[in-house]
Design a protein around this motif. Structure first.
Motif, PDB file in Angstrom:
ATOM      1  N   SER A 151     -24.801  11.494  43.827  1.00 37.20           N
ATOM      2  CA  SER A 151     -23.501  11.232  44.444  1.00 37.20           C
ATOM      3  C   SER A 151     -22.395  12.047  43.765  1.00 37.20           C
ATOM      4  O   SER A 151     -21.573  12.680  44.427  1.00 37.20           O
ATOM      5  CB  SER A 151     -23.188   9.739  44.366  1.00 37.20           C
ATOM      6  N   ARG A 152     -22.380  12.046  42.437  1.00 33.78           N
ATOM      7  CA  ARG A 152     -21.378  12.833  41.689  1.00 33.78           C
ATOM      8  C   ARG A 152     -21.498  14.311  42.023  1.00 33.78           C
ATOM      9  O   ARG A 152     -20.506  15.002  42.240  1.00 33.78           O
ATOM     10  CB  ARG A 152     -21.568  12.650  40.184  1.00 33.78           C
ATOM     11  N   THR A 153     -22.719  14.797  42.056  1.00 34.72           N
ATOM     12  CA  THR A 153     -22.960  16.208  42.337  1.00 34.72           C
ATOM     13  C   THR A 153     -22.471  16.580  43.733  1.00 34.72           C
ATOM     14  O   THR A 153     -21.778  17.582  43.911  1.00 34.72           O
ATOM     15  CB  THR A 153     -24.463  16.535  42.196  1.00 34.72           C
ATOM     16  N   MET A 154     -22.809  15.757  44.711  1.00 29.94           N
ATOM     17  CA  MET A 154     -22.497  16.085  46.099  1.00 29.94           C
ATOM     18  C   MET A 154     -21.022  15.835  46.447  1.00 29.94           C
ATOM     19  O   MET A 154     -20.568  16.230  47.514  1.00 29.94           O
ATOM     20  CB  MET A 154     -23.422  15.311  47.040  1.00 29.94           C
ATOM     21  N   ARG A 155     -20.273  15.193  45.563  1.00 35.79           N
ATOM     22  CA  ARG A 155     -18.828  15.036  45.774  1.00 35.79           C
ATOM     23  C   ARG A 155     -18.046  16.283  45.361  1.00 35.79           C
ATOM     24  O   ARG A 155     -16.859  16.394  45.649  1.00 35.79           O
ATOM     25  CB  ARG A 155     -18.293  13.832  44.979  1.00 35.79           C
TER      26      ARG A 155
END
Length: 154
Positions: free
Chosen positions: A120-124
């Motif tokens: 989630s952090r990466t794809m944000r």
């Protein structure tokens, strides 16, 4: 947790056109079968069941479908870049073109949550998503994903 431990290069694909979310889940099932040794139908059913609890389209063209499955020893991922976005019932109602799926063992508790948080952090990261959308080579996409996560973790 590093994305490089979750995502094998062979689990990254670029797909031209899909007609629906269910067809996308079929593709993810095929990837999970070939890369992780799971049964395609089990994966599709688990993803559909989880999606029934609430859509996993997180916005900005990104979806993070995930499911727990028997037969896995650790959390594993698959990434699909769609050349033509599909409707996904995302929170912002925008179509989805970047899909990072996670498959977790049935009894994975904290490990599954940590993996989901990392993805989630990466794809944000909008710059990372721009790079993903600008490339069509699966190995390049894998490198962008795994290098980007390593930089963020540092």
């Amino acid at each position: 947790m590093q994305l490089s431990t979750l995502l094998k290069p062979s689990a990254v694909r670029v797909i031209g056109t899909l007609s629906s979310k269910k067809r996308l889940f079929q593709e993810l099932g095929d990837i999970a079968a070939s890369v992780h040794g799971l049964r395609t139908q089990d994966v599709v059913e688990a993803l559909l069941e989880r999606e029934g609890l609430g859509p996993t389209g997180v916005g900005q063209g990104v979806a993070l479908p995930h499911a727990r499955l028997a037969g896995l020893e650790s959390v594993q991922g698959a990434f699909v870049r769609l050349e033509k976005p599909i409707e996904f019932d995302a929170v912002d109602r925008k179509p989805v073109d970047l899909v990072f799926a996670l498959f977790a063992p049935e009894d994975a508790g904290v490990e599954h949550l940590k993996a989901l948080a990392t993805v989630s952090r990466t794809m944000r990261d909008s710059a990372l998503c721009t790079k993903l959308r600008a490339n069509v080579d699966p190995l390049t996409l894998h490198a962008v994903l795994t290098e980007g996560a390593s930089i963020q973790a540092a």
